[in-house]
Design an enzyme around this catalytic site. Structure first.
Site, mmCIF file in Angstrom:
data_model
loop_
_atom_site.group_PDB
_atom_site.id
_atom_site.type_symbol
_atom_site.label_atom_id
_atom_site.label_comp_id
_atom_site.label_asym_id
_atom_site.label_seq_id
_atom_site.Cartn_x
_atom_site.Cartn_y
_atom_site.Cartn_z
ATOM 1 N N HIS A 1 2.042 2.025 -3.253
ATOM 2 C CA HIS A 1 1.160 3.035 -3.838
ATOM 3 C C HIS A 1 1.709 4.448 -3.740
ATOM 4 C CE1 HIS A 1 -2.485 0.099 -3.327
ATOM 5 N NE2 HIS A 1 -1.546 -0.370 -4.119
ATOM 6 N N ASP B 1 0.844 -1.199 0.000
ATOM 7 C CA ASP B 1 0.000 0.000 0.000
ATOM 8 C C ASP B 1 0.878 1.246 0.000
ATOM 9 O OD1 ASP B 1 -2.172 1.810 0.329
ATOM 10 O OD2 ASP B 1 -3.322 0.284 1.351
#
Ligand SMILES: *[C@@H]1O[C@H](CO)[C@@H](O)[C@H](O)[C@H]1NC(C)=O
Ligand SMILES: *[C@@H]1O[C@H](CO)[C@@H](O)[C@H](O)[C@H]1NC(C)=O
Ligand SMILES: *[C@@H]1O[C@H](CO)[C@@H](O)[C@H](O)[C@H]1NC(C)=O
Ligand SMILES: *[C@@H]1O[C@H](CO)[C@@H](O)[C@H](O)[C@H]1NC(C)=O
Ligand SMILES: *[C@@H]1O[C@H](CO)[C@@H](O)[C@H](O)[C@H]1NC(C)=O
Ligand SMILES: *[C@@H]1O[C@H](CO)[C@@H](O)[C@H](O)[C@H]1NC(C)=O
Length: 403
Positions: free
Chosen positions: A248, A225
């Protein structure tokens, strides 16, 4: 001759001074070690050593001086533990060994694996390993479809920790975020290596909220993430020399979902590299959203290696299907004074620069300076798209600027 007699005088003087300083230090703040092995830790990697750690902490915290909780080079199993202050002296938590989290589902749904709370002057370091054993827990994460999902624990959580540092540690396979900061001030994080598979859910590297004056440097973050995310109340955050990806990217937000009027300001991200990340530099706000401001954000000297969405402002963030129809509502988060400077490398998506601000509150004073992002793929050259943005661009602009 002069030199010689000077040395003859100065050397004993230095000797005298240093032993004096040592002596003074020794009296005012003696250092004491609290070895978890002396508190009944079993260190077989299976038996729960939590109580031994908590007892060692408690004695260390009581001590008037420089306390060192010592975790030797062995393997320990720990359930959820919270180390709380305030303490009577400066605290260090020295992790030489490996700490393993539980793989028993009954222990999964807590906020924290290893927490530090209400502590001033804490050092956590030691080149040891924190193994969250996330593989066992990730299948229990249904947050991608359930907004009221139960959360898995963060590996390290710092709440109300001030004037402290965390360095030289490895965190692997966290169940959730690796490091979470809440209500911290003057905290430096450096030389941390965080890894979790690209496919692991919500394994953010570092998540920051309501914290002031945080420095993150010389770290490598490879997770499933966000590399680093900064939400409401993050101020004066400096990120330097961090390598991100997979993951991310570095993200300001998501903002505006709760916490009315909690501003994000003074964020500087410099000298970072993104490798195969799903995003590079991102600011995202929920849509619809409450009113708040994100301002004075600088991204500078950044290299993108095969990264999707290298530059992205998204004021229509809404990851759950059906929470709001795209384009039908507007974010009320004001984004202003944002600079992207010397951002270069390769984008894996064609839209290398994508700045989509709110119709309600267009972005103000966004600057693009010396951008060189090429697209590594078929279908044409890299593009820049902007909407509802006021700003300017200088220097080289590849792709051709949209401001
Ligand atoms: C700190 O020191 C005082 C005594 O000087 C003591 O009463 C207190 O329990 C100590 N412990 C902590 C955790 O503050
Ligand atoms: C954090 O780093 C800065 C600069 O590198 C330094 O001035 C400051 O004292 C450090 N703070 C702590 C708590 O170590
Ligand atoms: C912007 O933020 C930086 C920290 O990232 C800070 O040093 C600077 O003073 C801030 N500038 C303004 C105008 O607030
Ligand atoms: C930038 O990164 C390089 C290589 O990672 C490092 O050597 C250099 O010291 C960094 N500069 C700053 C200002 O942090
Ligand atoms: C371009 O993309 C391919 C496939 O994704 C990758 O293997 C290659 O390293 C990329 N080239 C650069 C310069 O990033
Ligand atoms: C942009 O970067 C590429 C390499 O990614 C380089 O070949 C090119 O010279 C750069 N262009 C400018 C204008 O700096």
């Amino acid at each position: 001759m002069i030199m010689k007699s000077f040395c003859v005088m100065i050397v004993p003087l230095l000797f005298f001074l240093s032993s004096f300083v040592f002596f003074v230090n020794g009296v005012s703040s003696p250092r004491k070690f609290f070895d978890v092995m002396n508190y009944g830790a079993v260190a077989d990697g299976k038996t729960d050593d939590s109580q031994a750690f908590l007892k060692a902490w408690s004695d260390a915290c009581e001590y008037h001086g420089r306390s060192r909780v010592w975790i030797p080079r062995r393997t320990f199993m720990l359930n959820s533990v919270n180390f709380e202050g305030p303490c009577n002296g400066s605290m260090a938590f020295l992790i030489k060994g490996t700490l393993k989290a539980s793989t028993d589902p009954r222990n999964f749904f807590t906020e924290t694996w290893i927490g530090f709370k209400y502590i001033d002057d804490l050092t956590v370091k030691g080149s040891g390993y924190l193994d969250g054993q996330g593989q066992a827990a990730w299948p229990y994460n249904d947050c991608y479809r359930n907004p009221n999902c139960k959360h898995l624990p963060a590996t390290l959580r710092f709440d109300f920790v001030t004037n402290s540092k965390v360095n030289h540690l490895r965190s692997i396979n966290s169940k959730n975020t690796h490091i979470n900061l809440f209500a911290c001030r003057n905290l430096n994080i450096s030389k941390i290596r965080m890894t979790a598979p690209e496919s692991s859910p919500n394994t953010d590297g570092i998540h920051i909220g309501l914290s002031n004056n945080i420095k993150i440097s010389r770290s490598v973050i490879q997770t499933g993430d966000d590399c680093i995310s900064m939400v409401s109340g993050s101020r004066n955050i400096e990120i330097n020399d961090v390598s991100c990806g997979p993951g991310h990217g570095i993200s300001v937000g998501s903002l505006g979902r709760s916490h009315v009027g909690d501003y994000v300001e003074g964020i500087s991200i410099r000298n970072c590299t993104f490798k195969g990340a799903d995003n590079g530099l991102r600011i995202k706000t929920w849509s619809p959203s409450l009113y708040s401001v994100a301002s004075n954000i600088t991204f500078e000297d950044i290299v993108m290696q095969n990264t999707a969405n290298p530059i992205l402002i998204d004021q229509q963030y809404c990851p759950f299907s059906g929470c709001q129809t795209k384009g039908k509502s507007s974010s009320r988060v004001q984004i202003q004074d944002v600079t992207f400077k010397n951002i270069r490398g390769v984008s894996s998506t064609q839209v290398a620069v994508n700045i989509q601000c709110s119709e309600d509150r267009p972005c103000k004073n966004v600057k693009l300076i010396d951008i060189n992002l090429t697209y590594n793929g078929t279908g044409g050259q890299a593009m820049a798209l902007c909407s509802h943005v006021f700003g300017s661009s200088y220097g080289k602009q590849i792709p051709k600027g949209c401001l």
